[in-house]
Design a protein around this motif. Structure first.
Motif, PDB file in Angstrom:
ATOM      1  N   LYS A 276      31.764  57.846  -4.310  1.00  0.00           N
ATOM      2  CA  LYS A 276      32.326  57.530  -5.689  1.00  0.00           C
ATOM      3  C   LYS A 276      31.226  58.103  -6.835  1.00  0.00           C
ATOM      4  CE  LYS A 276      33.530  53.509  -8.437  1.00  0.00           C
ATOM      5  NZ  LYS A 276      33.517  51.944  -8.385  1.00  0.00           N
ATOM      6  N   LYS A 277      30.209  57.974  -6.509  1.00  0.00           N
ATOM      7  CA  LYS A 277      29.096  58.567  -7.297  1.00  0.00           C
ATOM      8  C   LYS A 277      27.810  59.223  -6.832  1.00  0.00           C
ATOM      9  CE  LYS A 277      26.392  55.469  -9.499  1.00  0.00           C
ATOM     10  NZ  LYS A 277      25.946  54.503 -10.284  1.00  0.00           N
ATOM     11  N   GLY A 278      27.314  60.318  -7.244  1.00  0.00           N
ATOM     12  CA  GLY A 278      26.200  60.883  -6.899  1.00  0.00           C
ATOM     13  C   GLY A 278      26.440  62.138  -6.255  1.00  0.00           C
ATOM     14  N   LEU A 279      25.762  62.788  -5.440  1.00  0.00           N
ATOM     15  CA  LEU A 279      25.556  64.064  -4.848  1.00  0.00           C
ATOM     16  C   LEU A 279      25.114  64.161  -3.470  1.00  0.00           C
ATOM     17  CD1 LEU A 279      25.903  66.996  -6.246  1.00  0.00           C
ATOM     18  CD2 LEU A 279      23.538  66.995  -6.409  1.00  0.00           C
ATOM     19  N   VAL A 280      25.663  64.834  -2.617  1.00  0.00           N
ATOM     20  CA  VAL A 280      25.407  64.907  -1.300  1.00  0.00           C
ATOM     21  C   VAL A 280      25.358  66.287  -0.671  1.00  0.00           C
ATOM     22  CG1 VAL A 280      26.278  64.139   1.032  1.00  0.00           C
ATOM     23  CG2 VAL A 280      26.471  62.513  -0.617  1.00  0.00           C
ATOM     24  N   LYS A 281      24.149  66.822  -0.013  1.00  0.00           N
ATOM     25  CA  LYS A 281      24.372  68.116   0.828  1.00  0.00           C
ATOM     26  C   LYS A 281      24.432  68.076   2.041  1.00  0.00           C
ATOM     27  CE  LYS A 281      19.970  69.480   1.707  1.00  0.00           C
ATOM     28  NZ  LYS A 281      18.782  69.969   1.664  1.00  0.00           N
ATOM     29  N   THR A 282      25.266  68.705   2.650  1.00  0.00           N
ATOM     30  CA  THR A 282      25.506  68.977   4.044  1.00  0.00           C
ATOM     31  C   THR A 282      25.033  69.975   4.694  1.00  0.00           C
ATOM     32  OG1 THR A 282      27.717  69.691   3.684  1.00  0.00           O
ATOM     33  CG2 THR A 282      27.620  67.466   4.149  1.00  0.00           C
ATOM     34  N   PHE A 283      24.621  70.103   5.662  1.00  0.00           N
ATOM     35  CA  PHE A 283      23.684  71.417   6.263  1.00  0.00           C
ATOM     36  C   PHE A 283      23.781  71.278   7.841  1.00  0.00           C
ATOM     37  CE2 PHE A 283      20.540  67.918   5.754  1.00  0.00           C
ATOM     38  CZ  PHE A 283      19.911  67.774   6.940  1.00  0.00           C
ATOM     39  N   LYS A 284      23.420  72.376   8.472  1.00  0.00           N
ATOM     40  CA  LYS A 284      23.201  72.554   9.839  1.00  0.00           C
ATOM     41  C   LYS A 284      21.849  73.242  10.219  1.00  0.00           C
ATOM     42  CE  LYS A 284      26.625  74.057  12.608  1.00  0.00           C
ATOM     43  NZ  LYS A 284      26.883  72.846  13.280  1.00  0.00           N
ATOM     44  N   SER A 285      21.444  72.754  11.102  1.00  0.00           N
ATOM     45  CA  SER A 285      19.973  73.183  11.407  1.00  0.00           C
ATOM     46  C   SER A 285      19.773  74.353  12.441  1.00  0.00           C
ATOM     47  CB  SER A 285      19.217  72.256  12.194  1.00  0.00           C
ATOM     48  OG  SER A 285      18.970  70.866  11.428  1.00  0.00           O
ATOM     49  N   THR A 286      19.450  75.402  12.250  1.00  0.00           N
ATOM     50  CA  THR A 286      19.457  76.491  12.988  1.00  0.00           C
ATOM     51  C   THR A 286      18.361  76.552  14.089  1.00  0.00           C
ATOM     52  OG1 THR A 286      17.717  77.693  11.929  1.00  0.00           O
ATOM     53  CG2 THR A 286      19.915  77.835  10.999  1.00  0.00           C
ATOM     54  N   GLU A 287      18.484  77.217  15.022  1.00  0.00           N
ATOM     55  CA  GLU A 287      17.391  77.180  16.040  1.00  0.00           C
ATOM     56  C   GLU A 287      16.123  77.516  15.840  1.00  0.00           C
ATOM     57  OE1 GLU A 287      18.437  79.853  19.249  1.00  0.00           O
ATOM     58  OE2 GLU A 287      20.353  78.777  19.739  1.00  0.00           O
ATOM     59  N   GLY A 288      15.655  78.076  14.728  1.00  0.00           N
ATOM     60  CA  GLY A 288      14.432  78.399  14.128  1.00  0.00           C
ATOM     61  C   GLY A 288      14.009  77.370  13.276  1.00  0.00           C
ATOM     62  N   GLY A 289      14.966  76.270  13.244  1.00  0.00           N
ATOM     63  CA  GLY A 289      14.289  75.112  12.394  1.00  0.00           C
ATOM     64  C   GLY A 289      14.672  75.296  10.800  1.00  0.00           C
ATOM     65  N   LYS A 290      15.368  76.186  10.567  1.00  0.00           N
ATOM     66  CA  LYS A 290      15.684  76.331   9.193  1.00  0.00           C
ATOM     67  C   LYS A 290      17.200  75.323   8.805  1.00  0.00           C
ATOM     68  CE  LYS A 290      13.487  80.814   8.352  1.00  0.00           C
ATOM     69  NZ  LYS A 290      13.702  82.124   7.618  1.00  0.00           N
ATOM     70  N   GLU A 291      17.544  75.384   7.688  1.00  0.00           N
ATOM     71  CA  GLU A 291      18.521  74.674   7.002  1.00  0.00           C
ATOM     72  C   GLU A 291      20.061  75.854   6.760  1.00  0.00           C
ATOM     73  OE1 GLU A 291      18.091  71.844   4.106  1.00  0.00           O
ATOM     74  OE2 GLU A 291      16.853  70.488   5.611  1.00  0.00           O
ATOM     75  N   LEU A 292      20.838  75.686   7.254  1.00  0.00           N
ATOM     76  CA  LEU A 292      21.989  76.236   6.710  1.00  0.00           C
ATOM     77  C   LEU A 292      22.966  75.177   5.930  1.00  0.00           C
ATOM     78  CD1 LEU A 292      23.749  78.844   6.359  1.00  0.00           C
ATOM     79  CD2 LEU A 292      25.103  78.303   8.389  1.00  0.00           C
ATOM     80  N   ILE A 293      22.928  75.399   4.463  1.00  0.00           N
ATOM     81  CA  ILE A 293      23.668  74.513   3.747  1.00  0.00           C
ATOM     82  C   ILE A 293      25.158  74.850   3.863  1.00  0.00           C
ATOM     83  CG2 ILE A 293      24.092  73.482   1.590  1.00  0.00           C
ATOM     84  CD1 ILE A 293      21.112  73.666   0.876  1.00  0.00           C
ATOM     85  N   THR A 294      25.818  73.669   4.234  1.00  0.00           N
ATOM     86  CA  THR A 294      27.291  74.024   4.477  1.00  0.00           C
ATOM     87  C   THR A 294      28.136  73.496   3.386  1.00  0.00           C
ATOM     88  OG1 THR A 294      27.481  71.845   5.527  1.00  0.00           O
ATOM     89  CG2 THR A 294      27.338  73.868   6.918  1.00  0.00           C
ATOM     90  N   GLY A 295      27.755  72.865   2.425  1.00  0.00           N
ATOM     91  CA  GLY A 295      28.384  72.357   1.268  1.00  0.00           C
ATOM     92  C   GLY A 295      27.495  71.499   0.305  1.00  0.00           C
ATOM     93  N   ILE A 296      27.837  71.403  -0.886  1.00  0.00           N
ATOM     94  CA  ILE A 296      27.392  70.246  -2.166  1.00  0.00           C
ATOM     95  C   ILE A 296      28.407  69.484  -2.445  1.00  0.00           C
ATOM     96  CG2 ILE A 296      26.116  69.843  -4.213  1.00  0.00           C
ATOM     97  CD1 ILE A 296      24.140  70.952  -1.918  1.00  0.00           C
ATOM     98  N   SER A 297      28.503  68.353  -2.155  1.00  0.00           N
ATOM     99  CA  SER A 297      29.731  67.390  -2.447  1.00  0.00           C
ATOM    100  C   SER A 297      29.492  66.344  -3.448  1.00  0.00           C
ATOM    101  CB  SER A 297      30.066  66.700  -1.191  1.00  0.00           C
ATOM    102  OG  SER A 297      30.513  67.460  -0.012  1.00  0.00           O
ATOM    103  N   GLN A 298      30.178  66.136  -4.392  1.00  0.00           N
ATOM    104  CA  GLN A 298      29.999  65.160  -5.517  1.00  0.00           C
ATOM    105  C   GLN A 298      30.990  64.139  -5.761  1.00  0.00           C
ATOM    106  OE1 GLN A 298      30.284  68.739  -6.264  1.00  0.00           O
ATOM    107  NE2 GLN A 298      32.479  68.674  -6.857  1.00  0.00           N
ATOM    108  N   GLU A 299      31.147  63.554  -6.816  1.00  0.00           N
ATOM    109  CA  GLU A 299      32.196  62.440  -7.063  1.00  0.00           C
ATOM    110  C   GLU A 299      33.666  63.035  -6.785  1.00  0.00           C
ATOM    111  OE1 GLU A 299      34.039  59.988 -10.717  1.00  0.00           O
ATOM    112  OE2 GLU A 299      31.867  60.763 -10.937  1.00  0.00           O
TER     113      GLU A 299
END
Length: 356
Positions: free
Chosen positions: A181-204
């Motif tokens: 309804k309000k705000g900002l959310v980051k979705t991400f997957k973790s790689t085997e090397g420990g890094k983040e692969l961001i799959t999306g930024i979702s908002q209102e």
């Protein structure tokens, strides 16, 4: 008052049915044959049509085919009447697009219930629902009534989440569909090397977690992190599954309500696969600007961590920093206070996004 057209060659059946429906507060017109019935349907614009099958000249099947072929009448609910109850006849009518089938003689309550049911179905399937929490509540309430599912929750309540709080974690049980309804959310997957692969930024207005609820393992396919204080609604998985599996028409409407987010995710993956880094970055900045996450040069903009932006663009943080520096040198963007990104030349940014 709802309008009903009766197409029936038997005068007694035609007039008795009309009297019954008028007493039930419907506006009724009648036709004694298929040809005149087709013409009357075009001019009367009924909310529902009741039509006999066996008529001289143009029969009921031909009436339905003619009406289905005209954009003005194609969507009108259609109920067949017949003195026969042969399964082949019923199947043929349904295959042509009929909504229901009543065998003569029928009881008064059978006819009235068939009409109420078909009008309710038609109203629900043609109603547009807004992509906000009020539209979601309206859809869920009407879907539950349409399906007679008392176990679908009619009202959901929001919960507040703080900056950097995890909404859900990859691999954990997928129990909810989330609506922001309000705000900002980051979705991400973790790689085997420990890094983040961001799959999306979702908002209102966005839904988060839909694909995970369809995962055969019943676990979240990614993690979700709150980027700024947010207000979010949780829809239980049980309700989500009921809406998808109970009725195909309801399922289509529900998928349409949440599918924009999935389409955006698909487009983002295509851009990540085929576009140059500078073009991908420009596209992402435009998307963030349109979402109100980055303002123009006369406003403060928003602080987006460079590693998050890199994950969204699908490249290394150092590469994004160099690309941002290049855009800054060309006067396309400015870096404001606290490293906030501001769009200085939207026209040039759009040109880079379109042509690389």
């Amino acid at each position: 008052m709802r309008k009903i057209l009766i197409i029936e060659d038997n005068e007694d059946v035609r007039e008795n049915t009309a009297d019954l429906l008028e007493l039930s507060h419907y506006t009724v017109q009648t036709s004694a044959d298929g040809a005149s019935g087709i013409e009357k349907a075009k001019h009367f614009s009924p909310d529902l049509i009741i039509c006999d099958i066996m008529m001289p000249g143009i029969d009921g099947y031909q009436v339905l085919e003619a009406l289905q072929g005209d954009s003005k009448t194609a969507g009108i609910p259609f109920i067949f009447l017949s003195a026969k109850a042969d399964k082949t006849d019923i199947r043929k009518g349904m295959n042509l697009g009929a909504d229901d089938y009543l065998t003569k003689p029928f009881e008064e309550h059978e006819l009235l219930e068939a009409i109420r049911s078909r009008l309710k179905r038609h109203d629900f399937l043609h109603k547009e629902f807004s992509r906000d929490i009020s539209g979601l509540h309206a859809f869920l309430e009407e879907a539950a009534a349409f399906l007679n599912l008392d176990y679908i929750e009619r009202k959901y309540f929001s919960k507040n989440y703080a900056h950097k709080e995890l909404l859900f974690t990859e691999g954990n049980g997928a129990n909810f569909l989330y609506y922001i309804k309000k705000g900002l959310v980051k979705t991400f997957k973790s790689t085997e090397g420990g890094k983040e692969l961001i799959t999306g930024i979702s908002q209102e207005g966005n839904f988060v977690g839909a694909l995970s609820l369809l995962n055969p393992r019943s676990t979240y396919l990614e993690s979700a992190l709150i980027l700024e204080d947010s207000e979010i609604y949780r829809i239980p998985k049980s309700d989500f599954i009921h809406l998808l599996e109970e009725n195909k028409e309801v399922s289509k409407k529900f998928i349409a309500l949440i599918s924009t987010d999935l389409i955006d995710a698909q487009e983002q993956l295509v851009n990540l696969a085929y576009s140059p880094v500078r073009q991908r970055l420009a596209l992402m900045l435009i998307k963030l600007q349109r979402a109100g996450l980055i303002q123009d040069a006369n406003h403060e903009g928003i602080d987006i961590a460079r590693e998050d932006l890199a994950g969204m663009v699908g490249t290394a943080t150092e590469t994004v920093i160099r690309a941002l520096s290049d855009l800054k040198d060309k006067g396309v963007i400015r870096i404001g206070k606290a490293r906030r990104i501001l769009i200085a030349d939207p026209t040039q940014l759009r040109a880079i996004a379109n042509f690389g």
